[in-house]
Scaffold this motif. Structure first.
Motif, mmCIF file in Angstrom:
data_model
loop_
_atom_site.group_PDB
_atom_site.id
_atom_site.type_symbol
_atom_site.label_atom_id
_atom_site.label_comp_id
_atom_site.label_asym_id
_atom_site.label_seq_id
_atom_site.Cartn_x
_atom_site.Cartn_y
_atom_site.Cartn_z
ATOM 1 N N GLN A 1 0.800 -1.225 0.000
ATOM 2 C CA GLN A 1 0.000 0.000 0.000
ATOM 3 C C GLN A 1 0.827 1.267 0.000
ATOM 4 N N GLY A 2 2.145 1.186 0.266
ATOM 5 C CA GLY A 2 3.013 2.354 0.265
ATOM 6 C C GLY A 2 3.191 2.939 1.663
ATOM 7 N N ILE A 3 4.126 3.881 1.761
ATOM 8 C CA ILE A 3 4.506 4.426 3.062
ATOM 9 C C ILE A 3 3.386 5.249 3.691
ATOM 10 N N VAL A 4 2.853 6.223 2.951
ATOM 11 C CA VAL A 4 1.862 7.137 3.538
ATOM 12 C C VAL A 4 0.580 6.408 3.961
ATOM 13 N N PRO A 5 -0.024 5.542 3.132
ATOM 14 C CA PRO A 5 -1.208 4.810 3.618
ATOM 15 C C PRO A 5 -0.894 3.924 4.823
ATOM 16 N N LEU A 6 0.316 3.331 4.863
ATOM 17 C CA LEU A 6 0.681 2.497 6.002
ATOM 18 C C LEU A 6 0.736 3.318 7.291
ATOM 19 N N LEU A 7 1.404 4.475 7.227
ATOM 20 C CA LEU A 7 1.487 5.332 8.405
ATOM 21 C C LEU A 7 0.106 5.854 8.803
ATOM 22 N N ARG A 8 -0.697 6.191 7.803
ATOM 23 C CA ARG A 8 -2.048 6.698 8.088
ATOM 24 C C ARG A 8 -2.892 5.638 8.791
ATOM 25 N N ASP A 9 -2.816 4.395 8.306
ATOM 26 C CA ASP A 9 -3.621 3.328 8.890
ATOM 27 C C ASP A 9 -3.136 2.949 10.287
ATOM 28 N N ARG A 10 -1.851 3.166 10.551
ATOM 29 C CA ARG A 10 -1.316 2.821 11.872
ATOM 30 C C ARG A 10 -1.507 3.947 12.884
#
Length: 346
Positions: free
Chosen positions: A313-322
């Motif tokens: 999913q990429g860096i930004v979606p990963l950080l957003r979801d976490r």
């Protein structure tokens, strides 16, 4: 709640962009500013692909075609005109017109998504071979010799609008480039927040449903394709200004592959993701070029495979979801105030 969070995120990104715009020249030397300028050009290039692919659902394997057209349109026009005002506009308009022509036959011809990727890639390869074979004095547009594989050297830099004698120095070019990136980001956010943007995303999610309620997916896809081409063309203009040079390599498969990696690493479905992905990967490319142990292209391939397998999913979606669930968690019962004895008997 979601709208408020969206506005807060937008204002935060805008504030960070303005801080970088005015702050980096105060802390970096001239070499660092020049390097950051090319990072901004590649970030805008990635933003065009991220908007087209992440929100429009259109996978272009040949986005470098519009990047290169913008760069060449600027170089040829500014050599002939001297003043960069009109050439900058042409670097946006020429790729948009080319995208309108190409996109009309693709979308109104109802070409499937897989073939759209093949067609855009083929167009990029054709432009590479075409410009690569224009060496010699016979191939010129006005005073600008195309130069074939040698490219066009000595491209005049940007100048103040309408004043060809006031050319921008590297620091002023940084202000112009970063200011353009912030402006493009704001415009794309406004487009996505508008009715047009909501329809584009709806078509991405379910094209048949959008068509049944009265929208023409072909028109919306064509306009999205043109907007992304204009952004890529402006990025090509900034890239040409950065080096004062342009060659057929801007149409190469490497450029088309890099921008896809930028978006995949940063994250689809966001505008911030492609920007961060471009800056991060471009920084790694510079580091790889300074050493002789690992081939830069091999390193890019390893990064792409690793992200597809481990962080699809990429860096930004990963950080957003976490991070967002952590911020939204209610207070634990232990943190709640203990009611008084009188309150318990009410």
């Amino acid at each position: 709640m979601r709208i408020a969070a969206g506005w807060a995120g937008f204002l935060a990104m805008l504030s960070i962009g303005l801080l970088l715009l005015f702050g980096l020249p105060q802390v970096l030397d001239l070499f660092g500013i020049v390097q950051m300028t090319v990072f901004v050009a590649m970030a805008m290039f990635a933003l065009s692909q991220g908007f087209l692919w992440g929100y429009g659902g259109i996978m272009s394997f040949g986005q470098a075609a519009f990047f290169g057209l913008g760069g060449y349109a600027y170089a040829v026009a500014v050599i002939n005109m001297g003043d960069s005002t009109v050439p900058v506009i042409l670097s946006i308009v020429v790729p948009m017109l080319f995208a309108a022509l190409l996109g009309y036959f693709m979308f109104y011809g109802r070409i499937t998504d897989a073939y759209i990727g093949v067609i855009t890639l083929t167009v990029s390869v054709i432009l590479f071979e075409l410009i690569n074979s224009t060496s010699g004095n016979a191939y010129h547009i006005g005073q600008a010799e195309l130069g074939g594989f040698n490219g066009i050297p000595g491209v005049p830099p940007l100048n103040l609008p309408g004043d060809a004698s006031s050319q921008l120095d590297p620091v002023q070019t940084w202000y112009a480039a970063m200011g353009s990136l912030i402006g493009v980001y704001v415009v794309l956010r406004a487009i996505l927040a508008s009715r047009f943007g909501r329809v584009v995303v709806a078509i991405r999610e379910n094209e048949t449903r959008a068509m049944l309620i009265g929208y023409d997916p072909r028109l919306y896809k064509l306009l999205t394709f043109m907007i992304a081409a204009g952004v890529a063309g402006l990025a090509g203009c900034l890239f040409t200004n950065w080096g004062g040079f342009i060659s057929p390599t801007v149409f190469s498969l490497t450029m088309s592959a890099q921008v896809i990696i930028f978006v995949l690493v940063g994250g689809l479905g966001t505008l911030l993701g492609p920007i961060l992905g471009a800056v991060g990967i471009q920084y790694l490319i510079n580091l790889a070029g300074a050493q002789h142990f690992v081939d830069a292209n091999l390193g890019l391939g390893i990064i792409l495979v690793a992200f597809v397998l481990l962080v699809p999913q990429g860096i930004v979606p990963l950080l957003r979801d976490r991070l967002l669930p952590m911020l939204r968690q209610p207070r634990s019962p232990a943190a709640r105030p203990v009611p008084k004895t009188a309150d318990l008997h009410r």
